[in-house]
Design an enzyme around this catalytic site. Structure first.
Site, PDB file in Angstrom:
ATOM      1  N   GLU A 250      16.262  52.224  21.751  1.00  0.00           N
ATOM      2  CA  GLU A 250      16.156  53.145  20.626  1.00  0.00           C
ATOM      3  C   GLU A 250      16.389  52.375  19.324  1.00  0.00           C
ATOM      4  OE1 GLU A 250      18.870  56.510  20.531  1.00  0.00           O
ATOM      5  OE2 GLU A 250      17.736  57.453  18.940  1.00  0.00           O
TER       6      GLU A 250
ATOM      7  N   ALA B 267      27.081  53.846  21.253  1.00  0.00           N
ATOM      8  CA  ALA B 267      26.622  53.887  22.636  1.00  0.00           C
ATOM      9  C   ALA B 267      25.202  54.431  22.673  1.00  0.00           C
ATOM     10  CB  ALA B 267      27.532  54.772  23.474  1.00  0.00           C
TER      11      ALA B 267
ATOM     12  N   GLU C 279      22.237  56.619  25.154  1.00  0.00           N
ATOM     13  CA  GLU C 279      22.124  57.620  26.218  1.00  0.00           C
ATOM     14  C   GLU C 279      21.009  57.369  27.225  1.00  0.00           C
ATOM     15  OE1 GLU C 279      21.383  58.175  22.900  1.00  0.00           O
ATOM     16  OE2 GLU C 279      19.652  59.495  22.688  1.00  0.00           O
TER      17      GLU C 279
ATOM     18  N   HIS D  47      29.409  62.678  24.188  1.00  0.00           N
ATOM     19  CA  HIS D  47      28.174  62.676  23.395  1.00  0.00           C
ATOM     20  C   HIS D  47      26.992  62.136  24.210  1.00  0.00           C
ATOM     21  CE1 HIS D  47      25.915  62.252  19.523  1.00  0.00           C
ATOM     22  NE2 HIS D  47      25.328  61.275  20.196  1.00  0.00           N
ATOM     23  N   GLU D  48      27.166  60.981  24.805  1.00  0.00           N
ATOM     24  CA  GLU D  48      26.039  60.380  25.542  1.00  0.00           C
ATOM     25  C   GLU D  48      25.695  61.229  26.767  1.00  0.00           C
ATOM     26  OE1 GLU D  48      24.666  58.314  23.719  1.00  0.00           O
ATOM     27  OE2 GLU D  48      26.399  57.856  22.459  1.00  0.00           O
TER      28      GLU D  48
ATOM     29  N   HIS E 161      23.642  64.204  25.797  1.00  0.00           N
ATOM     30  CA  HIS E 161      22.253  63.854  25.490  1.00  0.00           C
ATOM     31  C   HIS E 161      21.333  64.058  26.696  1.00  0.00           C
ATOM     32  CE1 HIS E 161      21.776  62.467  21.438  1.00  0.00           C
ATOM     33  NE2 HIS E 161      22.595  61.441  21.514  1.00  0.00           N
TER      34      HIS E 161
ATOM     35  N   GLU F 156      20.321  64.448  17.627  1.00  0.00           N
ATOM     36  CA  GLU F 156      21.628  63.930  17.204  1.00  0.00           C
ATOM     37  C   GLU F 156      22.518  65.011  16.586  1.00  0.00           C
ATOM     38  OE1 GLU F 156      22.695  61.455  18.414  1.00  0.00           O
ATOM     39  OE2 GLU F 156      20.955  60.212  18.906  1.00  0.00           O
TER      40      GLU F 156
HETATM   41  N1  PHE Z   1      21.256  57.401  20.263  1.00  0.00           N
HETATM   42  C1  PHE Z   1      22.561  56.807  20.166  1.00  0.00           C
HETATM   43  C2  PHE Z   1      23.549  57.973  20.087  1.00  0.00           C
HETATM   44  O1  PHE Z   1      23.807  58.526  19.081  1.00  0.00           O
HETATM   45  C3  PHE Z   1      22.787  55.941  18.990  1.00  0.00           C
HETATM   46  C4  PHE Z   1      21.974  54.688  18.961  1.00  0.00           C
HETATM   47  C5  PHE Z   1      20.889  54.601  18.141  1.00  0.00           C
HETATM   48  C6  PHE Z   1      22.347  53.610  19.716  1.00  0.00           C
HETATM   49  C7  PHE Z   1      20.130  53.452  18.078  1.00  0.00           C
HETATM   50  C8  PHE Z   1      21.610  52.451  19.647  1.00  0.00           C
HETATM   51  C9  PHE Z   1      20.515  52.374  18.815  1.00  0.00           C
HETATM   52  O2  PHE Z   1      24.025  58.447  21.014  1.00  0.00           O
HETATM   53 ZN    ZN Z   2      23.498  60.571  19.890  1.00  0.00          ZN
END
Ligand code: PHE
Ligand code: ZN
Length: 901
Positions: free
Chosen positions: A147, A288, A290, A323-324, A327, A346
């Site tokens: 990501e 982190a 997800e 949080h993760e 997701h 998010e």
């Molecule tokens: N998607 C992740 C989160 O908020 C954050 C993230 C974004 C991590 C981009 C790495 C790179 O849970």
């Molecule tokens: Zn997130």
């Protein structure tokens, strides 16, 4: 080409090709309005990774089918960066270079059948990748971060979230070096191959976008547990870490189990695979990630034990693990159509993790902490050159949009939906959202539509929150009419113009309100024309025009209004409270946020007033009302110590800066120091008594009660150590501490009060913890945060410490990040060396890790809010960064925005 596990590794040398961070096409903005669906469906994807010492061969089989109605164009466009293309095959025929065009970020194949098998081989050099995006090394292992757009650094593919497919992934590597080979989904096959190599094949039955792909290869240890879901699925849970950390993972595992249970109970959402893996790495740009069934975590958000982690660290671990995990539904099962929709996953997932923490810990404390965070970090962001709506309209580099606005303000917007619909309505909306959109890539509008349709609510006006940037100001005026026995609240809103968005509309703002009579009793609003006849101490007043009036009837006397209860909207509230009103709210309001806010207002009014006196050359004075309020908090034996601790903590200098037209850094700092010191001086007995009550010698526990006592005790300590007469208190706490929270509070007190013991305390700490990376981060941070104009002169030395590493984001954040973002006195020192230092770091880091460099560069975003001299000094550094050769799009977007504001 089939991916037989036994196929051996073929490395073709690419002499002309050196690994480097490609700069990408220079700074072209991407617009939300230009979204176009991808013309192809990817029906299946098989990936094979042959991991070698220097190079990794990636072989990909993409099953393609052109979407109906897209017949006009027979070409296909794939994203790809920083790699060497070896070969391209279509339906078994190898293409020649005339059949495709290759640029630094795209592979375009001109003519392919509407249904075909595309096979691609490319080579990457993960061991040389310092950007922490794509496939990269951490310690002795390799891992991915995809990501938002990292997958394109692994292989050529439509790297966009609306292209979803089923992944089958085969990983082959040397068995001794890489005994653990992980990817998403289930391990379906494995075997040995030649030369001491082995392989594992993974299949993820859930269609997913490329940003959720993950791979980990290396020598990792793990702990294991299981969770049985509400429908009886037995899930194997593992947390993988480097061997040295194996005894600090238990809290993460416990948190995961709590999160899985909570999501079933509160949202009715159940886990959908048989395994759930978490891998911790020291080298990570964010908190982190997800990835489906293979979360990757910054070790800071996994590892925790009482001797190494503070109370706050434990909260972070539980919150991020939650949080993760959350997701998996809000992000993975239903994902984003494009990156403009980032807040869809998010904002919603942050709201869910906030609720999780509220249910596990103290709801009241969590609300205050989140409000404090939003106001001191998101409000300034939204007032500066990077201001954007929670759903941005354009970006140059999407990595720059993982912001406080998208995450925290996004969560605040979801919270308002929750306030408007109530828990039942909100859950109905969630249910419909999943019914409609499971396995789809959707938009914020789809989410709002589900919420509206499920409850029959018109959220049309409300959805402007997704389009408008900036922080609304809500001004409230009250009027009591004795003769008519009415009490009227006049509310007005306006949102100041923001960067790129000069015109603002009236938003729909829920202002949760209560009324308190002169004796401190809450009025039952249902008796005064609000609510539906049931007992009702709060009403959600909807301010949905520029101005609106709310009348309360049958009022005997003029009450004190309790406004924006629970911080019901992300706005700045203005009401002309007298000190007596604030004292009444502090003492009696049932709403803990308003009680806290009343204390903060008293303190910030006092600090800002003293700042003004100082600037006029007058001596500052301690306002009697503040002293009385603080005394009553220190002698309050009824209230939750955690809440008292939060209320006694002075507002942050960043928040106070936000309240000033032109920021007076030194004045704010001096005024804060003055207030802290004079409160400690005039209430020393009360502070000591309160401190004594909190430090009752009980052994360490991590119950919310114990956390609250440590919080209040350590706030008292920070006040007391501003007095020479209390100098040995911190030293004694340090010597007797059995946990990291108290240890750090003591060391900070010694360092920030300039105690003679500070140097020895830091040295002892370093000697004890030199081999523990996370604990050393704290050692770095304390020193980088020391509020002094000469702190900058110690930073080079800190960065020469053997534990420091330029390629490790946690270390860079601990020194450069803390200095630039959490030490206004140091960073904004009038000599300008703080600015120069940070600019030097941005320039150096940009060559290694552009994402991190851009974060550091954003320290300059508020440059226009300072005095003329500082503005000039900051502009000079911004221009120096901008003038650098081959700047990354990440840094150039930040710097260009700042300079063009
Ligand atoms: N998607 C992740 C989160 O908020 C954050 C993230 C974004 C991590 C981009 C790495 C790179 O849970
Ligand atoms: Zn997130």
């Amino acid at each position: 080409m089939a991916f037989a596990g036994a196929s051996s590794l073929i490395i073709v040398p690419f002499d002309h090709w050196e690994y480097q961070i490609m700069k990408g096409p220079a700074g072209k903005a991407i617009l939300r309005s230009e979204y176009k669906p991808y013309p192809w469906v990817v029906k299946g994807l098989k990936l094979k990774f042959d991991i070698g010492e220097a190079e990794t061969l990636v072989s990909s089989e993409i099953q393609l089918k052109r979407k109906p109605g897209m017949d006009g164009d027979s070409s296909i466009e794939l994203d790809g960066q920083d790699m060497a293309l070896k070969s391209v095959w279509v339906d078994g025929r190898e293409l020649s270079e005339d059949d495709y065009s290759l640029t630094s970020d795209k592979l375009v194949i001109s003519d392919i059948p509407s249904e075909c098998l595309l096979e691609i081989r490319n080579i990457i050099r993960p061991q040389k990748n310092t950007a922490l995006e794509g496939l990269y090394p951490s310690g002795q292992f390799l891992l991915t971060q995809c990501e938002a757009e990292g997958f394109r650094k692994i292989t050529y593919f439509p790297d966009r979230p609306d292209v979803m497919t089923r992944y089958e992934v085969t990983i082959e590597a040397d068995k001794d070096r890489y005994p653990v080979l992980l990817s998403n989904g289930n391990a379906i096959e494995s075997g040995e191959s030649d030369n001491g190599r082995h392989w594992v094949r993974w299949d993820d039955p859930f269609h997913k976008p490329s940003y959720l792909f993950a791979l980990v290869a290396g020598d990792l240890s793990h702990i294991e547990d299981t969770f049985t879901t509400m429908s009886g699925r037995k899930v194997q849970l593992r947390v993988y870490v480097e061997e040295e950390n194996i005894d600090r993972c238990d809290y993460a595992m416990e948190s995961l189990i709590r999160a899985m249970k909570w999501d079933e109970e509160r949202f009715g959402l159940e886990y959908d695979l048989d395994i759930y893996n978490i891998v911790a790495t020291n080298d990570f740009n964010m908190g982190a990630m997800e990835n489906k069934s293979l979360n990757i975590f910054n070790s800071r958000c996994v590892l925790a034990s009482p001797d190494t982690a503070t109370d706050n660290d434990f909260l972070v671990v539980e919150g991020v693990i939650g949080h993760e995990y959350f997701h998996n539904w809000t992000g993975n099962r239903v994902t984003c159509r494009d990156w403009f929709q980032l807040t869809l996953k998010e904002g919603l997932t942050v709201f869910r993790d906030q609720e999780f923490t509220s249910d596990m810990q103290s709801r009241a404390v969590k609300r205050i902490q989140d409000a404090r965070d939003l106001r001191s970090r998101q409000f300034p962001e939204d007032a500066g050159p990077m201001s954007h709506p929670i759903r941005p309209d354009k970006y140059v580099e999407i990595n720059n949009f993982y912001t406080m606005t998208v995450y925290q303000k996004g969560a605040a917007v979801i919270r308002m939906v929750h306030t408007l619909l109530g828990e039942d309505g909100f859950q109905k909306g969630m249910k419909l959202y999943f019914e409609r959109h499971d396995h789809q890539a959707v938009t914020c509008d789809d989410f709002i539509a589900a919420m509206a349709d499920a409850t029959g609510t018109d959220l049309g006006h409300f959805s402007e929150w997704y389009s408008q940037s900036g922080t609304p100001v809500v001004q409230v005026r009250a009027e009591f009419n004795q003769a008519a026995r009415t009490y009227t609240l006049h509310m007005q809103q306006h949102t100041p113009p923001t960067h790129g968005q000069p015109q603002k509309k009236a938003l729909m703002i829920p202002v949760k309100t209560g009324l308190i009579d002169g004796n401190g009793n809450e009025l039952d609003l249902s008796r005064h024309g609000h609510g539906h006849g049931e007992e009702n101490y709060s009403a959600v007043l909807i301010l949905d025009r520029d101005s609106k009036t709310f009348v309360f009837e049958d009022m005997d006397e003029e009450p004190v209004p309790s406004l924006l209860r629970g911080f019901s909207a992300p706005v700045k509230l203005e009401y002309d409270y007298s000190d007596a009103d604030l004292a009444l709210l502090m003492a009696h309001d049932n709403d803990t946020f308003v009680r806290w806010e009343a204390a903060q207002l008293l303190a910030s009014n006092a600090i800002l007033a003293q700042r003004e006196r100082i600037s006029r050359g007058e001596d500052p004075v301690l306002p009697e009302t503040l002293k009385t309020a603080v005394r009553s908090m220190l002698t309050d034996l009824q209230s939750d110590p955690a809440l008292l601790g939060e209320a006694l903590r002075l507002p942050g200098e960043d928040y106070l800066a936000e309240l000033m037209e032109e920021v007076d850094v030194d004045g704010i700092h001096q005024a804060c120091e003055f207030i802290r010191k004079s409160l400690a001086g005039s209430l020393e007995q009360e502070f000591r008594a309160c401190y004594g009550r909190m430090k009752d010698g009980a052994a360490y526990s991590n119950s919310p009660e114990a956390i609250g006592r440590r919080c209040l005790g350590n706030v008292c300590l920070a006040y007391l150590t501003t007095r020479d007469s209390a100098g040995d208190l911190a030293q004694r706490q340090l010597e007797s501490s059995d946990n990291m929270t108290d240890t750090l509070a003591a060391i900070s007190a010694l360092v920030y009060s300039g105690s003679d013991n500070a140097t020895a305390a830091l040295a002892d700490f370093e000697a004890r913890w030199r081999d523990n990376r996370l604990v050393m981060d704290k050692w770095f941070s304390i020193q980088a945060a020391r509020p002094s104009a000469d702190t900058v002169d110690c930073l080079d030395e800190l960065m020469e410490h053997p534990s420091f590493s330029y390629t490790n984001p946690n270390k860079v954040r601990a020194v450069v990040g803390i200095f630039a973002m959490a030490n206004p006195t140091g960073f904004h020192a009038a000599h300008g060396r703080g600015y120069e230092f940070v600019a030097d770091q941005v320039i150096a880091l940009d060559k290694l890790n552009p994402q991190l460099a851009a974060r550091m560069a954003s320290a300059f975003n508020s440059w226009k809010r300072y005095d003329k001299e500082r503005r000039a000094l900051m502009a000079k550094q911004l221009e120096r960064i901008q003038a650098g050769s081959s700047l990354s799009p990440d840094v150039s977007e930040i710097v260009n925005n700042a300079l063009s504001e």
